[in-house]
Enzyme design. Structure first.
Site, mmCIF file in Angstrom:
data_model
loop_
_atom_site.group_PDB
_atom_site.id
_atom_site.type_symbol
_atom_site.label_atom_id
_atom_site.label_comp_id
_atom_site.label_asym_id
_atom_site.label_seq_id
_atom_site.Cartn_x
_atom_site.Cartn_y
_atom_site.Cartn_z
ATOM 1 N N SER A 8 17.291 -8.614 -25.296
ATOM 2 C CA SER A 8 16.450 -9.794 -25.061
ATOM 3 C C SER A 8 17.148 -11.018 -25.636
ATOM 4 O O SER A 8 17.269 -11.181 -26.845
ATOM 5 C CB SER A 8 15.075 -9.604 -25.716
ATOM 6 O OG SER A 8 14.313 -10.762 -25.501
ATOM 7 N N HIS A 33 17.552 -9.069 -20.542
ATOM 8 C CA HIS A 33 16.159 -9.507 -20.492
ATOM 9 C C HIS A 33 16.086 -10.994 -20.848
ATOM 10 O O HIS A 33 16.515 -11.400 -21.930
ATOM 11 C CB HIS A 33 15.372 -8.663 -21.494
ATOM 12 C CG HIS A 33 13.904 -8.880 -21.498
ATOM 13 N ND1 HIS A 33 13.042 -8.214 -20.637
ATOM 14 C CD2 HIS A 33 13.126 -9.674 -22.273
ATOM 15 C CE1 HIS A 33 11.800 -8.584 -20.900
ATOM 16 N NE2 HIS A 33 11.820 -9.470 -21.876
ATOM 17 N N ASP A 35 13.547 -14.112 -21.304
ATOM 18 C CA ASP A 35 12.150 -14.535 -21.457
ATOM 19 C C ASP A 35 12.002 -15.997 -21.051
ATOM 20 O O ASP A 35 12.636 -16.866 -21.628
ATOM 21 C CB ASP A 35 11.729 -14.412 -22.925
ATOM 22 C CG ASP A 35 11.683 -12.973 -23.391
ATOM 23 O OD1 ASP A 35 10.937 -12.183 -22.802
ATOM 24 O OD2 ASP A 35 12.404 -12.648 -24.355
ATOM 25 N N MET A 37 9.334 -19.073 -20.836
ATOM 26 C CA MET A 37 8.018 -19.467 -21.387
ATOM 27 C C MET A 37 7.712 -20.916 -21.026
ATOM 28 O O MET A 37 8.631 -21.728 -20.912
ATOM 29 C CB MET A 37 8.043 -19.339 -22.903
ATOM 30 C CG MET A 37 8.477 -17.976 -23.395
ATOM 31 S SD MET A 37 8.568 -17.957 -25.194
ATOM 32 C CE MET A 37 9.228 -16.318 -25.467
ATOM 33 N N HIS A 66 11.452 -12.070 -17.644
ATOM 34 C CA HIS A 66 10.084 -11.827 -18.105
ATOM 35 C C HIS A 66 9.385 -13.191 -18.137
ATOM 36 O O HIS A 66 9.663 -14.018 -18.991
ATOM 37 C CB HIS A 66 10.163 -11.183 -19.498
ATOM 38 C CG HIS A 66 8.844 -10.965 -20.152
ATOM 39 N ND1 HIS A 66 8.729 -10.639 -21.490
ATOM 40 C CD2 HIS A 66 7.565 -11.010 -19.677
ATOM 41 C CE1 HIS A 66 7.447 -10.510 -21.794
ATOM 42 N NE2 HIS A 66 6.727 -10.727 -20.720
ATOM 43 N N MET A 68 6.635 -15.586 -18.810
ATOM 44 C CA MET A 68 5.425 -15.815 -19.615
ATOM 45 C C MET A 68 4.935 -17.231 -19.352
ATOM 46 O O MET A 68 5.053 -18.127 -20.191
ATOM 47 C CB MET A 68 5.746 -15.606 -21.101
ATOM 48 C CG MET A 68 5.868 -14.147 -21.480
ATOM 49 S SD MET A 68 6.733 -13.933 -23.052
ATOM 50 C CE MET A 68 8.402 -13.936 -22.468
ATOM 51 N N MET A 137 3.683 -4.524 -23.254
ATOM 52 C CA MET A 137 4.033 -5.382 -24.390
ATOM 53 C C MET A 137 3.595 -4.688 -25.686
ATOM 54 O O MET A 137 2.453 -4.239 -25.816
ATOM 55 C CB MET A 137 3.327 -6.737 -24.288
ATOM 56 C CG MET A 137 3.862 -7.663 -23.203
ATOM 57 S SD MET A 137 5.624 -8.024 -23.341
ATOM 58 C CE MET A 137 5.720 -8.897 -24.902
ATOM 59 N N ASP A 175 8.480 -3.797 -24.646
ATOM 60 C CA ASP A 175 9.089 -5.033 -25.146
ATOM 61 C C ASP A 175 8.347 -5.502 -26.391
ATOM 62 O O ASP A 175 7.146 -5.782 -26.337
ATOM 63 C CB ASP A 175 8.998 -6.093 -24.029
ATOM 64 C CG ASP A 175 9.615 -7.435 -24.399
ATOM 65 O OD1 ASP A 175 10.288 -7.527 -25.447
ATOM 66 O OD2 ASP A 175 9.424 -8.392 -23.626
HETATM 67 C C1 DX5 Z 1 8.432 -11.725 -26.821
HETATM 68 C C2 DX5 Z 1 9.521 -11.408 -25.861
HETATM 69 C C3 DX5 Z 1 10.475 -10.361 -26.268
HETATM 70 C C4 DX5 Z 1 11.215 -10.636 -27.547
HETATM 71 C C5 DX5 Z 1 11.524 -9.301 -28.167
HETATM 72 O O1 DX5 Z 1 7.520 -12.528 -26.160
HETATM 73 O O2 DX5 Z 1 8.967 -11.002 -24.625
HETATM 74 O O3 DX5 Z 1 11.395 -10.061 -25.207
HETATM 75 O O4 DX5 Z 1 12.404 -11.365 -27.364
HETATM 76 O O5 DX5 Z 1 12.078 -9.523 -29.391
HETATM 77 P P1 DX5 Z 1 11.972 -8.452 -30.569
HETATM 78 O O6 DX5 Z 1 12.713 -7.226 -30.139
HETATM 79 O O7 DX5 Z 1 12.611 -9.143 -31.729
HETATM 80 O O8 DX5 Z 1 10.509 -8.175 -30.796
HETATM 81 ZN ZN ZN Z 2 10.263 -10.251 -23.076
#
Ligand code: DX5
Ligand code: ZN
Length: 223
Positions: A8, A33, A35, A37, A66, A68, A137, A175
């Site tokens: 990630s 991955h 993210d 947001m 991903h 969000m 999640m 995740d």
């Molecule tokens: C949180 C993200 C994750 C995050 C995971 O909203 O979706 O992908 O980066 O990070 P760790 O492994 O540190 O929890």
């Molecule tokens: Zn994520």
């Protein structure tokens, strides 16, 4: 079925992406991955479209986005243009989930749906045949470095039973809060795509990938 580690990028040092991507290529990482947001669905901001497009030039590895954001449909087309190979939307904001998943698939990419720790997987019952990935999640979305919420284990187990019973094709992804101490447990429950952020990028990325891969290779008979 194989188990994959999906780094990630949220936890990576922005000044070091070039080196990190070299490691991903060398270590034969299958998916990165990313993210995305919007500061609305989750109280944080992360990557923008231009960054995804710039990173795309560094590798051919799958970009697993991903999403969000409150309005996921809006970002699908520009993300595909930027290089996303797979997009996961959140069930909590997908008001018209059936339509949104079909929309994702119309771009020829993998379609995923994510559920937060308190969201029951029963809301996904009718879309199991349509999706390529279900993301459980194991932290509240928005930030890296949080602690694993054990409720995710029961959900992964339950989902794995449903997958087996219905002979569905989706991959179970987990995740949030994955460490060397809990990765075996999530795999034993049925997760096959393991997203790892902070535990992978602290200190030496290459060494950490090896440590996680070693734990995976020691797990016998992964169905
Ligand atoms: C949180 C993200 C994750 C995050 C995971 O909203 O979706 O992908 O980066 O990070 P760790 O492994 O540190 O929890
Ligand atoms: Zn994520």
């Amino acid at each position: 079925m194989e188990v994959i580690i999906s780094p990630s990028l949220l936890s990576a040092n922005v000044c070091n992406y070039g080196e990190d991507f070299k490691v991903f290529n060398e270590k034969n990482i299958k998916a990165i991955h990313i993210d995305i947001m919007d500061g609305h669905y989750v109280p944080n901001l992360s990557f923008g479209l231009d960054q995804v497009a710039a990173l795309r030039k560094l590798t051919d590895i799958e970009f697993d986005v991903h999403l969000m954001v409150t309005d996921p449909d809006k970002f699908v087309e520009p993300l595909v243009e930027a290089g996303a190979n797979s997009i996961t939307i959140h069930a909590e904001v997908a008001t018209h989930m059936y339509k949104s998943i079909h929309y994702l698939k119309s771009f020829g990419i993998k379609a995923g749906v994510a559920v937060n720790p308190a969201t029951p997987i029963s809301c996904l019952e009718h879309i199991y045949p349509l999706v390529n990935r279900v993301l459980i999640m194991s932290v509240e979305p928005g930030f890296g470095g949080q602690s694993f919420i054990p409720i995710a284990l029961d959900k992964i187990k339950e989902l794995n039973e449903i997958k087996k019973k219905g002979n569905f094709d989706f991959t179970i992804q987990v995740d949030g809060g994955i460490t060397l101490d809990n990765i075996k447990e999530v795999i034993d429950c049925g997760a096959r795509d393991i997203v790892i952020g902070s535990s992978l990028f602290k200190q030496d990325l290459s060494q950490n990938i090896d440590l996680f891969e070693n734990v995976i290779s020691e797990i016998k008979n992964i169905p």
